[in-house]
Design a protein around this motif. Structure first.
Motif, PDB file in Angstrom:
ATOM      1  N   GLU A 321       1.139  -1.353  -0.136  1.00 47.94           N
ATOM      2  CA  GLU A 321      -0.044  -0.179  -0.031  1.00 47.94           C
ATOM      3  C   GLU A 321       0.854   1.422   0.020  1.00 47.94           C
ATOM      4  N   GLU A 322       1.842   1.291   0.783  1.00 45.64           N
ATOM      5  CA  GLU A 322       2.637   2.184   0.784  1.00 45.64           C
ATOM      6  C   GLU A 322       3.502   2.750  -0.611  1.00 45.64           C
ATOM      7  N   GLY A 323       3.829   1.750  -1.280  1.00 48.03           N
ATOM      8  CA  GLY A 323       4.400   2.076  -2.621  1.00 48.03           C
ATOM      9  C   GLY A 323       3.158   2.346  -3.604  1.00 48.03           C
ATOM     10  N   ASN A 324       2.144   1.983  -3.419  1.00 53.03           N
ATOM     11  CA  ASN A 324       1.160   2.475  -4.568  1.00 53.03           C
ATOM     12  C   ASN A 324       0.853   3.652  -4.262  1.00 53.03           C
ATOM     13  N   LEU A 325       0.833   4.362  -2.731  1.00 52.55           N
ATOM     14  CA  LEU A 325       0.501   5.723  -2.751  1.00 52.55           C
ATOM     15  C   LEU A 325       1.792   6.490  -3.225  1.00 52.55           C
ATOM     16  N   ARG A 326       2.983   6.031  -3.088  1.00 53.09           N
ATOM     17  CA  ARG A 326       4.107   6.808  -3.471  1.00 53.09           C
ATOM     18  C   ARG A 326       4.065   6.997  -4.924  1.00 53.09           C
ATOM     19  N   ARG A 327       3.934   5.674  -5.469  1.00 52.31           N
ATOM     20  CA  ARG A 327       4.008   5.886  -7.394  1.00 52.31           C
ATOM     21  C   ARG A 327       2.877   6.812  -7.665  1.00 52.31           C
ATOM     22  N   GLN A 328       1.713   6.677  -7.257  1.00 51.35           N
ATOM     23  CA  GLN A 328       0.648   7.891  -7.543  1.00 51.35           C
ATOM     24  C   GLN A 328       0.951   8.991  -7.286  1.00 51.35           C
ATOM     25  N   ALA A 329       1.793   9.472  -6.109  1.00 57.19           N
ATOM     26  CA  ALA A 329       2.199  10.665  -5.807  1.00 57.19           C
ATOM     27  C   ALA A 329       3.364  11.352  -6.617  1.00 57.19           C
ATOM     28  N   LEU A 330       4.301  10.427  -6.906  1.00 59.07           N
ATOM     29  CA  LEU A 330       5.150  10.921  -7.743  1.00 59.07           C
ATOM     30  C   LEU A 330       4.715  10.963  -9.230  1.00 59.07           C
ATOM     31  N   SER A 331       4.020  10.553  -9.664  1.00 55.62           N
ATOM     32  CA  SER A 331       3.291  10.629 -11.002  1.00 55.62           C
ATOM     33  C   SER A 331       2.627  11.819 -11.113  1.00 55.62           C
ATOM     34  N   MET A 332       1.897  12.174 -10.200  1.00 60.79           N
ATOM     35  CA  MET A 332       0.941  13.732 -10.157  1.00 60.79           C
ATOM     36  C   MET A 332       2.075  14.762  -9.621  1.00 60.79           C
ATOM     37  N   ALA A 333       3.225  14.484  -9.265  1.00 55.88           N
ATOM     38  CA  ALA A 333       4.044  15.638  -9.024  1.00 55.88           C
ATOM     39  C   ALA A 333       4.967  16.088 -10.237  1.00 55.88           C
ATOM     40  N   ILE A 334       4.660  15.496 -11.418  1.00 56.11           N
ATOM     41  CA  ILE A 334       5.446  15.606 -12.448  1.00 56.11           C
ATOM     42  C   ILE A 334       4.567  16.691 -13.354  1.00 56.11           C
ATOM     43  N   ASN A 335       5.234  17.801 -13.813  1.00 55.73           N
ATOM     44  CA  ASN A 335       4.522  18.674 -14.587  1.00 55.73           C
ATOM     45  C   ASN A 335       4.873  18.510 -16.052  1.00 55.73           C
ATOM     46  N   ARG A 336       4.230  17.648 -16.557  1.00 60.51           N
ATOM     47  CA  ARG A 336       4.540  17.095 -18.091  1.00 60.51           C
ATOM     48  C   ARG A 336       4.446  18.153 -19.101  1.00 60.51           C
ATOM     49  N   ASP A 337       3.272  18.875 -19.071  1.00 62.54           N
ATOM     50  CA  ASP A 337       3.266  19.851 -20.012  1.00 62.54           C
ATOM     51  C   ASP A 337       4.107  20.916 -20.041  1.00 62.54           C
TER      52      ASP A 337
END
Length: 552
Positions: A321-337
């Motif tokens: 569960e910890e890893g799942n939360l961190r993976r999502q957080a990292l993805s949402m922390a990246i300003n791809r645009d």
């Protein structure tokens, strides 16, 4: 679509491929000539020089799953089919590929094909090569064994370590020019994959000494490695025209020299100076100006390339569960645009799935894909939830090879993560692609690492199975999901392209939940050519059609 009977000759296979290739990369011209390499003038003066990288592994088709070696392998070998500039498949060594049920295929070979050692290309050249690649005893070398998984009798990576199964029951040699392929389940798309390098033939000399062969391969393709001395490791490899090539692709030059540049900057400087003829990568610092520098010789077109970074399943703080939360957080922390606009000058498009927009079936609305949207507030919230399970410590790193032009975007991604989450994040550079891949392959890399995929053949499945299927050769993060594997299997055995696409999209829903890799963006191929050459065309998955290029 289930065929009552399918005779897959050149035109018929191209039509079948069109069902899969709607929306593929821009079309280019295709030669109607049936001349062979032997018909070309070979003075030695018209050698095409291009950029590349030192292969990670010996030059054996089934052992090569990275772009540096792949560019060379594709020049040295010819398969049952080849792909034109648009990605449509055409028969090459195959005269026909026939099936009544999309499960058993009868392959008939054309006459006149030989390897460069003078031995004939026969049905056994294919069957023996595929059996060798699928044999678990060769699994340490045969990194592409995944591609044989659907053939009846495949054990491969599912067998116990050290086991041997040298023959798949689904392969039968009828005579020198005919063999049959029986799949474990019907797959109407299977012939489309047969142009990929895992399915190339091998001469008898390979089986006598695979190690020696990998240093001086004997192929049947457009070009040949005339001598092992022509491969100057970490410098360049020089390929000559294969005068015995029997295919329809006309060779318009005298050879190919692939230079292993230490950086894209060096390659681009040589291009501007006329010291290299064509390159398939532009340094980040020149993306805003290369169109002005090169004019009509600048290349910027969609290609079947996907960029991501992978977080290994066994990395501390990234399981459960910890890893799942961190993976999502990292993805949402990246300003791809912002990154694709500022760094890549809109030569990249922020990813919305795990495949490519140039492949039929691509979607930007797969459930779960909202995790790819820049959402710093949600990212901080998720990271805090993970900290409540186990407090974070240390630095989040992304490994990359410095010779591939990745430093700028890796730094931008890690800066975005650091600024959003308030943690230490940085790039982990390796001097060369080979060094980087060695640590990835040996599972000795100590953090996350950059990953990307250049399509082998034009199908959604090619972006999914080889990378995320349990035990697959390019599954560098060791991801395993029974639900994902089942959906991929169901997509591969679907009776219609529409049903297959539905299953592959459902498989991506599982990936969006688990995030074994963090999708970043889709790549255009950005490159260019010097005023020393003409007739330069880049294909659907970003590789120049070298055989068409002519020297002025």
């Amino acid at each position: 679509m289930k065929f009552s009977k399918s005779v897959i000759g050149g035109a018929a296979l191209a039509s079948a491929s069109a069902l899969v290739l709607v929306g593929c990369s821009p079309e280019g011209s295709e030669s109607d000539s049936t001349a062979t390499a032997g018909d070309s003038a070979s003075t030695g003066a018209a050698i095409i020089k291009t950029n590349g990288s030192e292969p990670q592994n010996p030059l054996i088709p089934v052992a090569t799953n990275e772009t540096g070696g792949g560019k060379i392998i594709d020049a040295l070998f010819a398969g049952l089919v080849y792909y034109d500039a648009t990605g449509a498949a055409h028969n090459e060594v195959a005269e026909s590929i026939e099936t009544d049920d999309s499960q058993t295929f009868t392959v008939t070979l054309k006459d006149g094909w030989t390897f460069t050692d003078g031995t004939p290309v026969t049905a056994s050249s294919f069957v023996d090569a595929w059996n060798w690649g699928a044999d678990p005893a060769n699994s340490a070398t045969a990194l592409n064994s995944y591609f044989f998984e659907q053939i009846e009798g495949f054990d491969g990576y599912n067998s116990e370590e050290g086991a041997s199964n040298p023959e798949m029951s689904g392969l039968k040699v009828i005579d020198d020019s005919t063999f049959t392929i029986t799949l474990a389940a019907p797959n109407a798309e299977f012939p489309l994959a047969l142009g990929y390098s895992a399915f190339y033939p091998l001469p008898e000399s390979f089986f006598a000494d695979p190690e020696a062969f990998g240093k001086a391969p004997v192929g049947n393709g457009i070009y040949t490695l005339a001598s092992a001395d022509d491969w100057k490791h970490d410098v360049q490899i020089d390929l000559s025209v294969n005068d015995s090539y029997a295919g329809e692709r006309e060779v318009m030059n005298d050879g190919l020299s692939i230079v292993f540049y230490a950086s894209q900057d060096a390659a681009y400087a040589d291009l501007l100076a006329g010291n290299v003829d064509v390159i398939d990568g532009i340094p980040d610092a020149n993306l805003a100006t290369f169109g002005d520098d090169l004019g009509e010789r600048a290349v910027n077109q969609p290609a079947a390339i996907f960029q991501s970074f992978t977080i290994p399943q066994n990395l501390e703080h990234f399981s459960g569960e910890e890893g799942n939360l961190r993976r999502q957080a990292l993805s949402m922390a990246i300003n791809r645009d912002e990154i694709t606009n500022v760094i890549f000058q809109d030569t990249r498009t922020p990813a919305s799935d795990f495949t490519s927009p140039v492949i039929d079936g691509w979607s930007d609305s797969i459930p779960g894909s909202e995790v790819l949207e820049y959402n710093p507030e949600k990212a901080v919230e998720l990271w805090a939830e993970a900290d409540a399970i186990s407090p974070w410590s240390g630095t989040f790193s992304i490994g990359y090879n410095s010779d591939g032009g990745h430093q700028t975007w890796v730094e931008a991604v890690t800066n975005s993560i650091e600024n959003t989450l308030g943690i230490d994040a940085s790039g982990l550079p390796y001097a060369t692609f080979a060094d980087f891949r060695t640590d990835v392959t040996n599972r000795t890399i100590t953090g996350a690492f950059r990953t990307g995929w250049q399509a082998d053949y034009p199908s959604l499945e090619n972006f999914l199975g080889p990378i995320y299927y349990t035990g697959a050769g390019s599954n560098d993060g060791d991801y395993s999901s029974e639900e994902f594997d089942t959906l991929v299997d169901e997509g591969k055995t679907a009776s219609t392209p529409e049903e297959a696409i539905e299953k592959f999209q459902q498989a991506q829903e599982v990936l969006f939940t688990d995030l074994p890799a963090i999708p970043l963006w889709y790549s255009n191929v950005t490159g260019g050519y010097a005023d020393t050459v003409e007739n330069v065309q880049f294909d659907w998955h970003s590789v120049p059609l070298f055989y068409e290029i002519t020297k002025k």
